[in-house]
Design a protein around this motif. Structure first.
Motif, PDB file in Angstrom:
ATOM      1  N   ARG A   9      22.410   6.225  10.061  1.00 55.74           N
ATOM      2  CA  ARG A   9      21.502   7.080   9.329  1.00 55.74           C
ATOM      3  C   ARG A   9      21.784   8.524  10.001  1.00 55.74           C
ATOM      4  NH1 ARG A   9      15.779   4.429   9.969  1.00 55.74           N
ATOM      5  NH2 ARG A   9      16.681   3.863  11.675  1.00 55.74           N
ATOM      6  N   VAL A  10      21.876   8.414  11.275  1.00 57.47           N
ATOM      7  CA  VAL A  10      21.795   9.805  12.082  1.00 57.47           C
ATOM      8  C   VAL A  10      23.319  10.342  11.546  1.00 57.47           C
ATOM      9  CG1 VAL A  10      22.294  10.911  14.445  1.00 57.47           C
ATOM     10  CG2 VAL A  10      20.222   9.275  13.792  1.00 57.47           C
ATOM     11  N   GLU A  11      24.279   9.460  11.680  1.00 55.77           N
ATOM     12  CA  GLU A  11      25.528   9.822  11.108  1.00 55.77           C
ATOM     13  C   GLU A  11      25.666  10.575   9.628  1.00 55.77           C
ATOM     14  OE1 GLU A  11      29.185  11.339  12.175  1.00 55.77           O
ATOM     15  OE2 GLU A  11      27.810   9.809  13.418  1.00 55.77           O
ATOM     16  N   ARG A  12      24.935   9.832   8.846  1.00 56.26           N
ATOM     17  CA  ARG A  12      24.760  10.335   7.319  1.00 56.26           C
ATOM     18  C   ARG A  12      24.021  11.757   7.227  1.00 56.26           C
ATOM     19  NH1 ARG A  12      23.742   4.816   6.020  1.00 56.26           N
ATOM     20  NH2 ARG A  12      21.415   5.367   6.090  1.00 56.26           N
ATOM     21  N   ILE A  13      23.182  11.863   8.290  1.00 55.91           N
ATOM     22  CA  ILE A  13      22.250  13.166   8.432  1.00 55.91           C
ATOM     23  C   ILE A  13      23.105  14.336   8.862  1.00 55.91           C
ATOM     24  CG2 ILE A  13      20.406  14.398   9.396  1.00 55.91           C
ATOM     25  CD1 ILE A  13      18.934  11.351   9.590  1.00 55.91           C
ATOM     26  N   LYS A  14      23.849  13.836  10.047  1.00 58.14           N
ATOM     27  CA  LYS A  14      24.778  14.752  10.540  1.00 58.14           C
ATOM     28  C   LYS A  14      26.058  15.445   9.621  1.00 58.14           C
ATOM     29  CE  LYS A  14      27.254  15.940  14.917  1.00 58.14           C
ATOM     30  NZ  LYS A  14      27.505  15.205  16.208  1.00 58.14           N
ATOM     31  N   ASN A  15      26.370  14.240   8.826  1.00 58.53           N
ATOM     32  CA  ASN A  15      27.425  14.616   7.798  1.00 58.53           C
ATOM     33  C   ASN A  15      26.742  15.515   6.779  1.00 58.53           C
ATOM     34  OD1 ASN A  15      29.747  13.354   9.192  1.00 58.53           O
ATOM     35  ND2 ASN A  15      29.039  11.510   8.046  1.00 58.53           N
ATOM     36  N   LYS A  16      25.587  15.454   6.351  1.00 61.97           N
ATOM     37  CA  LYS A  16      25.190  16.368   5.248  1.00 61.97           C
ATOM     38  C   LYS A  16      24.551  17.794   5.757  1.00 61.97           C
ATOM     39  CE  LYS A  16      25.361  14.790   1.282  1.00 61.97           C
ATOM     40  NZ  LYS A  16      25.889  15.455   0.529  1.00 61.97           N
ATOM     41  N   ILE A  17      24.498  17.960   7.090  1.00 62.09           N
ATOM     42  CA  ILE A  17      24.256  19.463   7.728  1.00 62.09           C
ATOM     43  C   ILE A  17      25.522  20.340   7.472  1.00 62.09           C
ATOM     44  CG2 ILE A  17      23.388  20.520   9.618  1.00 62.09           C
ATOM     45  CD1 ILE A  17      21.940  18.054  10.583  1.00 62.09           C
ATOM     46  N   THR A  18      24.897  21.543   6.744  1.00 65.09           N
ATOM     47  CA  THR A  18      26.272  22.509   6.256  1.00 65.09           C
ATOM     48  C   THR A  18      26.064  23.379   7.593  1.00 65.09           C
ATOM     49  OG1 THR A  18      25.633  22.099   4.133  1.00 65.09           O
ATOM     50  CG2 THR A  18      26.948  23.779   4.415  1.00 65.09           C
ATOM     51  N   PRO A  21      29.481  29.861   9.105  1.00 67.98           N
ATOM     52  CA  PRO A  21      30.062  30.745  10.212  1.00 67.98           C
ATOM     53  C   PRO A  21      29.449  32.030   9.984  1.00 67.98           C
ATOM     54  CG  PRO A  21      31.906  29.741   9.010  1.00 67.98           C
ATOM     55  CD  PRO A  21      30.791  29.173   8.243  1.00 67.98           C
ATOM     56  N   ASP A  22      29.268  32.855  10.841  1.00 68.07           N
ATOM     57  CA  ASP A  22      28.977  34.187  10.716  1.00 68.07           C
ATOM     58  C   ASP A  22      27.561  34.747   9.950  1.00 68.07           C
ATOM     59  OD1 ASP A  22      31.176  35.108  12.282  1.00 68.07           O
ATOM     60  OD2 ASP A  22      32.505  34.936  10.739  1.00 68.07           O
ATOM     61  N   PHE A  23      26.737  33.935   9.980  1.00 68.96           N
ATOM     62  CA  PHE A  23      25.242  33.821   9.548  1.00 68.96           C
ATOM     63  C   PHE A  23      23.996  33.585  10.508  1.00 68.96           C
ATOM     64  CE2 PHE A  23      21.541  32.639   7.197  1.00 68.96           C
ATOM     65  CZ  PHE A  23      21.422  33.718   6.090  1.00 68.96           C
ATOM     66  N   PRO A  24      23.256  34.239  10.623  1.00 66.91           N
ATOM     67  CA  PRO A  24      23.103  35.762   9.842  1.00 66.91           C
ATOM     68  C   PRO A  24      23.767  36.812  10.167  1.00 66.91           C
ATOM     69  CG  PRO A  24      21.109  35.150  11.425  1.00 66.91           C
ATOM     70  CD  PRO A  24      22.106  34.181  11.629  1.00 66.91           C
ATOM     71  N   LYS A  25      24.560  36.847  11.395  1.00 65.83           N
ATOM     72  CA  LYS A  25      25.402  37.834  11.996  1.00 65.83           C
ATOM     73  C   LYS A  25      26.710  37.359  12.620  1.00 65.83           C
ATOM     74  CE  LYS A  25      23.753  38.255  16.654  1.00 65.83           C
ATOM     75  NZ  LYS A  25      23.233  39.045  17.570  1.00 65.83           N
ATOM     76  N   PRO A  26      27.900  38.279  12.626  1.00 65.17           N
ATOM     77  CA  PRO A  26      29.075  37.466  13.122  1.00 65.17           C
ATOM     78  C   PRO A  26      28.860  36.861  14.553  1.00 65.17           C
ATOM     79  CG  PRO A  26      29.256  39.930  12.301  1.00 65.17           C
ATOM     80  CD  PRO A  26      27.799  39.676  12.503  1.00 65.17           C
ATOM     81  N   GLY A  27      29.589  35.780  14.545  1.00 67.35           N
ATOM     82  CA  GLY A  27      29.610  35.114  15.832  1.00 67.35           C
ATOM     83  C   GLY A  27      28.642  33.823  15.919  1.00 67.35           C
ATOM     84  N   ILE A  28      27.743  34.126  14.731  1.00 67.62           N
ATOM     85  CA  ILE A  28      26.651  32.726  14.972  1.00 67.62           C
ATOM     86  C   ILE A  28      27.259  31.830  13.759  1.00 67.62           C
ATOM     87  CG2 ILE A  28      24.284  32.099  14.220  1.00 67.62           C
ATOM     88  CD1 ILE A  28      24.279  33.769  16.599  1.00 67.62           C
ATOM     89  N   LEU A  29      27.095  30.405  14.194  1.00 65.46           N
ATOM     90  CA  LEU A  29      27.433  29.332  13.479  1.00 65.46           C
ATOM     91  C   LEU A  29      26.142  28.617  12.748  1.00 65.46           C
ATOM     92  CD1 LEU A  29      29.436  27.441  11.993  1.00 65.46           C
ATOM     93  CD2 LEU A  29      29.299  25.974  13.991  1.00 65.46           C
ATOM     94  N   PHE A  30      25.655  29.013  11.663  1.00 62.48           N
ATOM     95  CA  PHE A  30      24.224  28.563  11.265  1.00 62.48           C
ATOM     96  C   PHE A  30      24.545  27.189  10.721  1.00 62.48           C
ATOM     97  CE2 PHE A  30      20.759  28.237   7.941  1.00 62.48           C
ATOM     98  CZ  PHE A  30      19.884  28.852   8.780  1.00 62.48           C
ATOM     99  N   ARG A  31      23.567  26.170  11.258  1.00 64.39           N
ATOM    100  CA  ARG A  31      23.392  24.825  10.863  1.00 64.39           C
ATOM    101  C   ARG A  31      22.180  24.773   9.761  1.00 64.39           C
ATOM    102  NH1 ARG A  31      27.992  21.968  12.754  1.00 64.39           N
ATOM    103  NH2 ARG A  31      28.332  22.832  14.722  1.00 64.39           N
ATOM    104  N   ASP A  32      22.566  24.544   8.610  1.00 66.92           N
ATOM    105  CA  ASP A  32      21.523  24.449   7.471  1.00 66.92           C
ATOM    106  C   ASP A  32      21.066  23.118   7.121  1.00 66.92           C
ATOM    107  OD1 ASP A  32      20.026  25.335   5.322  1.00 66.92           O
ATOM    108  OD2 ASP A  32      21.676  25.408   3.909  1.00 66.92           O
ATOM    109  N   ILE A  33      19.759  23.058   7.305  1.00 68.50           N
ATOM    110  CA  ILE A  33      19.143  21.503   6.949  1.00 68.50           C
ATOM    111  C   ILE A  33      18.892  21.437   5.816  1.00 68.50           C
ATOM    112  CG2 ILE A  33      16.743  22.302   7.505  1.00 68.50           C
ATOM    113  CD1 ILE A  33      18.343  19.120   8.899  1.00 68.50           C
ATOM    114  N   PHE A  34      18.949  22.250   4.692  1.00 67.32           N
ATOM    115  CA  PHE A  34      18.402  22.435   3.292  1.00 67.32           C
ATOM    116  C   PHE A  34      19.509  21.435   2.607  1.00 67.32           C
ATOM    117  CE2 PHE A  34      16.370  26.510   4.082  1.00 67.32           C
ATOM    118  CZ  PHE A  34      15.147  26.189   4.132  1.00 67.32           C
ATOM    119  N   SER A  35      20.594  21.209   2.963  1.00 63.68           N
ATOM    120  CA  SER A  35      21.599  20.426   2.233  1.00 63.68           C
ATOM    121  C   SER A  35      21.167  18.868   2.536  1.00 63.68           C
ATOM    122  CB  SER A  35      23.106  20.594   2.662  1.00 63.68           C
ATOM    123  OG  SER A  35      22.967  20.483   4.201  1.00 63.68           O
ATOM    124  N   VAL A  36      20.623  18.649   3.596  1.00 65.24           N
ATOM    125  CA  VAL A  36      19.859  17.279   3.623  1.00 65.24           C
ATOM    126  C   VAL A  36      18.687  17.110   2.667  1.00 65.24           C
ATOM    127  CG1 VAL A  36      18.814  15.763   5.306  1.00 65.24           C
ATOM    128  CG2 VAL A  36      20.541  17.000   6.252  1.00 65.24           C
TER     129      VAL A  36
END
Length: 181
Positions: A9-18, A21-36
């Motif tokens: 289940r954790v692997e399925r969750i991790k695979n769905k997190i989008t 890159p560069d959001f909300p500013k350059p150099g930040i890698l934004f991990r988006d939970i909304f795809s889950v």
């Protein structure tokens, strides 16, 4: 409690997190939970894993507290599933009534969290939930707010932890993360 398929289940969750890159500013890698949340079976996996974590770490929890705003997405259904009260922590000016508040430092300045003063009674065990633990500022502030209100922080629970930012190091209370990057 079934833990046999927790890793799947954790692997399925991790695979769905989008990752963005560069959001909300350059150099930040934004991990988006909304795809889950947009994938009901995986969202169900996440909610089930969260519930199992709470039941294993703090079976006698009294209150589920969600942090503004994405913590509400997980805290309210978790509280309902556990048949416990849900307490929202909001940014300043968003809650009515008598309030307790705490100010805290962010990467880009300061902010204030508030909770309704009567929402936690002395000695109640509280699980604080949010979507993400990064630098730990908001979770630390919420834990301090719980203690100022007389509650006991039983668990700080997050869906995603960004381990390289060492937010966990700022917390004095138990902390669990479902997915770590």
């Amino acid at each position: 409690m079934k833990y046999s398929n927790m890793d799947e289940r954790v692997e399925r969750i991790k695979n769905k997190i989008t990752a963005y890159p560069d959001f909300p500013k350059p150099g930040i890698l934004f991990r988006d939970i909304f795809s889950v949340l947009q994938t009901p079976p995986v969202f169900h996996d996440l909610m089930t894993v969260l519930e199992e974590k709470v039941k294993s770490v703090c079976p006698d929890v009294d209150i589920i507290m969600g942090l503004d705003s994405r913590g509400f997405l997980f805290g309210a259904p978790l509280a309902l599933s556990l048949n416990k009260p849900f307490v929202p922590v909001r940014k300043r000016g968003k809650l009515p009534g008598e309030l307790k508040q705490i100010s805290y430092t962010l990467e880009y300045g300061t902010d204030v969290f508030e909770a309704q003063a009567s929402s936690i009674k002395a000695g109640q065990k509280v699980v604080i939930i949010d979507d993400l633990l990064a630098t730990g500022g908001s979770m630390k502030a919420a834990a301090e707010l719980v203690k100022e209100m007389g509650g006991v922080v039983a668990l700080c629970l997050v869906c995603i932890e960004l381990t390289d930012l060492k937010g966990r190091d700022r917390l004095k209370d138990p902390c669990e993360a479902i997915v770590k990057y």
